[in-house]
Motif scaffolding. Structure first.
Motif, PDB file in Angstrom:
ATOM      1  N   GLU A  12     -31.948  47.130-166.684  1.00 13.95           N
ATOM      2  CA  GLU A  12     -33.744  46.669-166.701  1.00 13.95           C
ATOM      3  C   GLU A  12     -33.341  45.748-165.702  1.00 13.95           C
ATOM      4  OE1 GLU A  12     -37.714  45.126-168.778  1.00 13.95           O
ATOM      5  OE2 GLU A  12     -35.654  46.363-170.102  1.00 13.95           O
ATOM      6  N   VAL A  13     -32.472  44.578-166.089  1.00 12.50           N
ATOM      7  CA  VAL A  13     -32.478  42.799-165.222  1.00 12.50           C
ATOM      8  C   VAL A  13     -32.338  43.397-164.240  1.00 12.50           C
ATOM      9  CG1 VAL A  13     -31.454  40.920-164.979  1.00 12.50           C
ATOM     10  CG2 VAL A  13     -31.851  41.434-167.501  1.00 12.50           C
ATOM     11  N   LEU A  14     -30.675  43.874-163.598  1.00 14.16           N
ATOM     12  CA  LEU A  14     -30.437  44.607-162.682  1.00 14.16           C
ATOM     13  C   LEU A  14     -31.501  44.905-161.613  1.00 14.16           C
ATOM     14  CD1 LEU A  14     -26.841  45.856-163.192  1.00 14.16           C
ATOM     15  CD2 LEU A  14     -27.883  44.029-161.935  1.00 14.16           C
ATOM     16  N   ALA A  15     -32.300  46.087-162.481  1.00 18.41           N
ATOM     17  CA  ALA A  15     -33.666  46.374-161.729  1.00 18.41           C
ATOM     18  C   ALA A  15     -34.332  45.452-161.040  1.00 18.41           C
ATOM     19  CB  ALA A  15     -34.269  47.609-162.188  1.00 18.41           C
ATOM     20  N   VAL A  16     -34.404  44.715-161.926  1.00 17.50           N
ATOM     21  CA  VAL A  16     -35.823  43.413-161.581  1.00 17.50           C
ATOM     22  C   VAL A  16     -35.308  42.562-160.825  1.00 17.50           C
ATOM     23  CG1 VAL A  16     -37.182  41.721-162.828  1.00 17.50           C
ATOM     24  CG2 VAL A  16     -37.196  43.621-163.735  1.00 17.50           C
ATOM     25  N   VAL A  17     -34.643  42.529-160.931  1.00 20.85           N
ATOM     26  CA  VAL A  17     -33.920  41.644-159.519  1.00 20.85           C
ATOM     27  C   VAL A  17     -33.871  42.574-158.235  1.00 20.85           C
ATOM     28  CG1 VAL A  17     -31.222  39.979-158.635  1.00 20.85           C
ATOM     29  CG2 VAL A  17     -32.225  39.801-161.398  1.00 20.85           C
ATOM     30  N   ALA A  18     -33.209  43.706-158.132  1.00 20.92           N
ATOM     31  CA  ALA A  18     -33.073  44.819-157.094  1.00 20.92           C
ATOM     32  C   ALA A  18     -34.742  44.207-156.928  1.00 20.92           C
ATOM     33  CB  ALA A  18     -32.777  45.538-157.468  1.00 20.92           C
ATOM     34  N   ALA A  19     -35.430  44.607-156.959  1.00 23.83           N
ATOM     35  CA  ALA A  19     -36.581  44.140-156.755  1.00 23.83           C
ATOM     36  C   ALA A  19     -37.088  43.648-156.720  1.00 23.83           C
ATOM     37  CB  ALA A  19     -37.762  44.961-157.738  1.00 23.83           C
ATOM     38  N   THR A  26     -34.952  32.876-163.826  1.00 21.63           N
ATOM     39  CA  THR A  26     -35.104  33.529-164.931  1.00 21.63           C
ATOM     40  C   THR A  26     -36.120  33.515-165.365  1.00 21.63           C
ATOM     41  OG1 THR A  26     -32.933  32.297-164.303  1.00 21.63           O
ATOM     42  CG2 THR A  26     -34.213  32.820-166.989  1.00 21.63           C
ATOM     43  N   VAL A  27     -37.264  31.918-164.785  1.00 16.81           N
ATOM     44  CA  VAL A  27     -39.138  32.162-165.602  1.00 16.81           C
ATOM     45  C   VAL A  27     -39.158  34.224-164.752  1.00 16.81           C
ATOM     46  CG1 VAL A  27     -40.833  31.812-165.278  1.00 16.81           C
ATOM     47  CG2 VAL A  27     -39.340  30.093-165.809  1.00 16.81           C
ATOM     48  N   ASP A  28     -39.367  33.968-163.605  1.00 14.68           N
ATOM     49  CA  ASP A  28     -40.056  35.289-163.107  1.00 14.68           C
ATOM     50  C   ASP A  28     -39.478  36.412-163.326  1.00 14.68           C
ATOM     51  OD1 ASP A  28     -41.537  33.192-161.238  1.00 14.68           O
ATOM     52  OD2 ASP A  28     -40.047  33.390-159.982  1.00 14.68           O
ATOM     53  N   LEU A  29     -37.920  36.472-163.459  1.00 18.76           N
ATOM     54  CA  LEU A  29     -37.607  37.468-163.687  1.00 18.76           C
ATOM     55  C   LEU A  29     -37.968  38.203-165.172  1.00 18.76           C
ATOM     56  CD1 LEU A  29     -33.808  38.451-163.303  1.00 18.76           C
ATOM     57  CD2 LEU A  29     -34.996  38.506-165.783  1.00 18.76           C
ATOM     58  N   TRP A  30     -37.558  37.135-166.094  1.00 15.50           N
ATOM     59  CA  TRP A  30     -38.161  37.182-167.879  1.00 15.50           C
ATOM     60  C   TRP A  30     -39.804  37.547-167.407  1.00 15.50           C
ATOM     61  CZ3 TRP A  30     -42.309  34.300-170.438  1.00 15.50           C
ATOM     62  CH2 TRP A  30     -42.438  34.348-171.659  1.00 15.50           C
ATOM     63  N   GLU A  31     -40.898  36.826-167.016  1.00 15.32           N
ATOM     64  CA  GLU A  31     -41.777  37.384-166.828  1.00 15.32           C
ATOM     65  C   GLU A  31     -42.274  38.715-166.524  1.00 15.32           C
ATOM     66  OE1 GLU A  31     -43.958  34.459-164.729  1.00 15.32           O
ATOM     67  OE2 GLU A  31     -44.112  33.746-166.059  1.00 15.32           O
ATOM     68  N   ARG A  32     -41.167  39.937-165.585  1.00 20.76           N
ATOM     69  CA  ARG A  32     -41.184  41.039-165.612  1.00 20.76           C
ATOM     70  C   ARG A  32     -40.760  42.322-165.968  1.00 20.76           C
ATOM     71  NH1 ARG A  32     -39.909  39.666-158.249  1.00 20.76           N
ATOM     72  NH2 ARG A  32     -41.536  37.711-158.477  1.00 20.76           N
ATOM     73  N   ASP A  34     -39.676  44.393-169.167  1.00 23.72           N
ATOM     74  CA  ASP A  34     -40.974  45.256-170.050  1.00 23.72           C
ATOM     75  C   ASP A  34     -40.302  45.006-172.019  1.00 23.72           C
ATOM     76  OD1 ASP A  34     -42.454  46.568-168.115  1.00 23.72           O
ATOM     77  OD2 ASP A  34     -40.859  48.441-168.023  1.00 23.72           O
ATOM     78  N   GLY A  35     -40.884  45.056-172.446  1.00 21.85           N
ATOM     79  CA  GLY A  35     -41.004  44.626-174.128  1.00 21.85           C
ATOM     80  C   GLY A  35     -40.609  43.460-174.928  1.00 21.85           C
ATOM     81  N   ALA A  36     -40.419  42.407-174.039  1.00 24.10           N
ATOM     82  CA  ALA A  36     -40.498  40.611-174.195  1.00 24.10           C
ATOM     83  C   ALA A  36     -38.996  40.466-174.738  1.00 24.10           C
ATOM     84  CB  ALA A  36     -42.068  41.277-174.913  1.00 24.10           C
ATOM     85  N   PRO A  37     -38.077  40.605-174.125  1.00 22.49           N
ATOM     86  CA  PRO A  37     -37.051  40.585-174.723  1.00 22.49           C
ATOM     87  C   PRO A  37     -37.551  38.490-174.753  1.00 22.49           C
ATOM     88  CG  PRO A  37     -36.533  40.756-172.760  1.00 22.49           C
ATOM     89  CD  PRO A  37     -37.800  41.387-172.720  1.00 22.49           C
ATOM     90  N   THR A  38     -36.700  37.534-175.417  1.00 21.69           N
ATOM     91  CA  THR A  38     -36.316  36.369-175.630  1.00 21.69           C
ATOM     92  C   THR A  38     -36.007  36.013-174.424  1.00 21.69           C
ATOM     93  OG1 THR A  38     -34.660  36.288-176.451  1.00 21.69           O
ATOM     94  CG2 THR A  38     -36.237  36.113-178.325  1.00 21.69           C
ATOM     95  N   TYR A  64     -31.821  28.106-162.303  1.00 21.81           N
ATOM     96  CA  TYR A  64     -30.957  28.851-161.280  1.00 21.81           C
ATOM     97  C   TYR A  64     -31.806  30.068-160.687  1.00 21.81           C
ATOM     98  CZ  TYR A  64     -26.790  26.514-163.068  1.00 21.81           C
ATOM     99  OH  TYR A  64     -25.751  25.940-163.724  1.00 21.81           O
ATOM    100  N   GLU A  65     -32.135  30.593-160.222  1.00 16.78           N
ATOM    101  CA  GLU A  65     -32.492  31.565-159.483  1.00 16.78           C
ATOM    102  C   GLU A  65     -30.779  32.612-158.510  1.00 16.78           C
ATOM    103  OE1 GLU A  65     -34.461  31.014-155.798  1.00 16.78           O
ATOM    104  OE2 GLU A  65     -36.386  29.650-157.343  1.00 16.78           O
TER     105      GLU A  65
END
Length: 124
Positions: A12-19, A26-32, A34-38, A64-65
């Motif tokens: 899921e992280v890879l998919a968000v980064v790829a998109a 990190t904050v933008d990635l976290w906000e995108r 699903d499922g609200a991981p910490t 970091y980005e």
């Protein structure tokens, strides 16, 4: 050394980064996601993906980005291949997969299959 298969959160992280169009914080990635991981879970996953050489990281101010360091298609195809390899009846799994494709996805698959060398090509 062989890589372990990716977990669901890593994928899921890879998919968000790829998109993302470019590096993503990190904050933008976290906000995108699903499922609200910490956030600490997301940071752990990011560090794992960095260690595996799948992401690049730069420091921007105090954060970091990230961006992909690998080809997304190779990652996804590898996951699909790994799942198929574990199936006891690969033909049945493939037929079930094809049945779930949208019309457009089925058309794309036909184009790919038509473009394969006649010797049954493709990478394994």
């Amino acid at each position: 050394m062989a890589r372990r298969p990716l977990g669901r959160l890593e994928a899921e992280v890879l998919a968000v980064v790829a998109a993302a169009d470019s590096f993503i914080s990190t904050v933008d990635l976290w906000e995108r996601m699903d499922g609200a991981p910490t956030r600490s879970t997301v940071n752990t996953i990011l560090n794992r993906l960095l260690d595996k050489g799948m992401l690049q990281r730069i420091r921007v101010g105090r954060q970091y980005e990230y961006r992909l360091a690998v080809d997304e298609a190779d990652v996804v195809a590898g996951r699909m291949h790994e799942h198929l390899r574990l199936a006891s009846d690969q033909q049945y799994v493939l037929s079930r997969f094809v049945e779930t494709l949208s019309g457009e996805q089925a058309r794309m698959l036909r184009v790919v299959l038509d473009d394969l060398p006649s010797a049954g090509g493709g990478r394994s």
